[in-house]
Enzyme design. Structure first.
Site, PDB file in Angstrom:
ATOM      1  N   LYS A  87       0.869  -1.405  -0.099  1.00 38.25           N
ATOM      2  CA  LYS A  87       0.062   0.190  -0.278  1.00 38.25           C
ATOM      3  C   LYS A  87       0.867   1.287   0.092  1.00 38.25           C
ATOM      4  CE  LYS A  87      -4.411   1.090   2.229  1.00 38.25           C
ATOM      5  NZ  LYS A  87      -5.087   0.972   3.633  1.00 38.25           N
TER       6      LYS A  87
HETATM    7  O1  G3P Z   1      -9.841   2.233   4.068  1.00 38.16           O
HETATM    8  C1  G3P Z   1      -9.352   3.552   4.687  1.00 38.16           C
HETATM    9  C2  G3P Z   1      -9.707   3.582   5.725  1.00 38.16           C
HETATM   10  O2  G3P Z   1      -9.164   2.840   6.844  1.00 38.16           O
HETATM   11  C3  G3P Z   1     -10.440   5.184   6.394  1.00 38.16           C
HETATM   12  O3  G3P Z   1     -11.123   5.009   7.003  1.00 38.16           O
HETATM   13  O4  G3P Z   1     -13.035   5.662   8.411  1.00 38.16           O
HETATM   14  O5  G3P Z   1     -10.697   6.369   8.987  1.00 38.16           O
HETATM   15  O6  G3P Z   1     -11.958   7.554   7.048  1.00 38.16           O
HETATM   16  P1  G3P Z   1     -11.749   6.194   7.845  1.00 38.16           P
END
Ligand code: G3P
Length: 217
Positions: A87
């Site tokens: 990643k």
């Molecule tokens: O897949 C990306 C993720 O981990 C971010 O999610 O909810 O932190 O915006 P969030």
């Protein structure tokens, strides 16, 4: 649409795997820290533990922000297990590292994507996956799903093989809308996946079937 779970929590990964519908896992440094996994060696061990639970792709994020560092770290991560996907952040050196890994046949996931232009670069660099963050766009009053729609249109225009991995999914409607728009993959928390199970008419219907069965027996 492939279902990935977005967590580093082993119990939650097992629960999703036990459902039989899990195609992979995504993690990031914040999700690792949330589980208290710190230090390079512990993090590497944790990725191996995750790979033991699931059959599909497991995204492991580099910390370096320069091309040489990303390549060094990426190669180390890729050597952990053949399910590991490197990643890389959507920055200039991330795109250079993505091109490097693509040419070597190593799977990549370009993360922190917030615009169609960034998604074009990721595809040109041969990324296996591109991760548009829909929830974080919604957070700043910008339609995250519209980005999925735009990327789908662009990738279809040119038959780009990069898979659209809708990330930062927060709830069941995000999953359903991503499916309608043709995202190849979604990654979300366990509760967003389990939420798809729920419908009150299912519960009412089952209760009645069981009650009627009991009447006749
Ligand atoms: O897949 C990306 C993720 O981990 C971010 O999610 O909810 O932190 O915006 P969030």
């Amino acid at each position: 649409m492939k279902f990935f779970i977005d967590t580093a929590n082993l119990d939650q990964i097992k629960e999703a795997q036990d459902l039989g519908i899990l195609d992979g896992v995504t993690t990031n440094p914040s999700l690792m820290a949330k589980e208290g996994i710190t230090g390079k060696e512990n993090i590497k061990r944790h990725y191996q533990d995750i790979c033991k639970i699931v059959d599909g792709d497991v995204s492991a994020e580099v910390i370096a922000t320069d091309m040489a560092g990303m390549i060094r770290e990426g190669e180390e991560l890729a050597s952990l297990h053949d399910q590991i996907v490197i990643k890389l952040p959507m920055i200039k050196d991330g795109i250079k590292a993505c091109t490097y890994f693509s040419k070597k046949g190593v799977k990549t996931n370009v993360t922190l994507v917030f615009s169609p232009g960034q998604a074009i670069l990721a595809a040109k660099a041969g990324a296996t996956y591109v991760s548009p963050f829909i929830g974080r766009l919604d957070d700043v009053s910008t339609d995250g799903l519209n980005l999925i729609n735009e990327i789908r249109m662009i990738y279809d225009n040119y038959n780009f093989s990069t898979q659209i991995l809708a990330a930062s999914v927060r709830h069941t409607m995000h999953i359903i809308d991503c499916a309608k728009l043709g995202a190849d993959v979604m990654t979300g928390p366990l509760h967003s996946i389990l939420g798809l199970l729920k419908h009150p008419l299912t519960d009412i219907g089952l209760e009645k079937f069981l009650a009627d069965y009991k009447k006749g027996n």
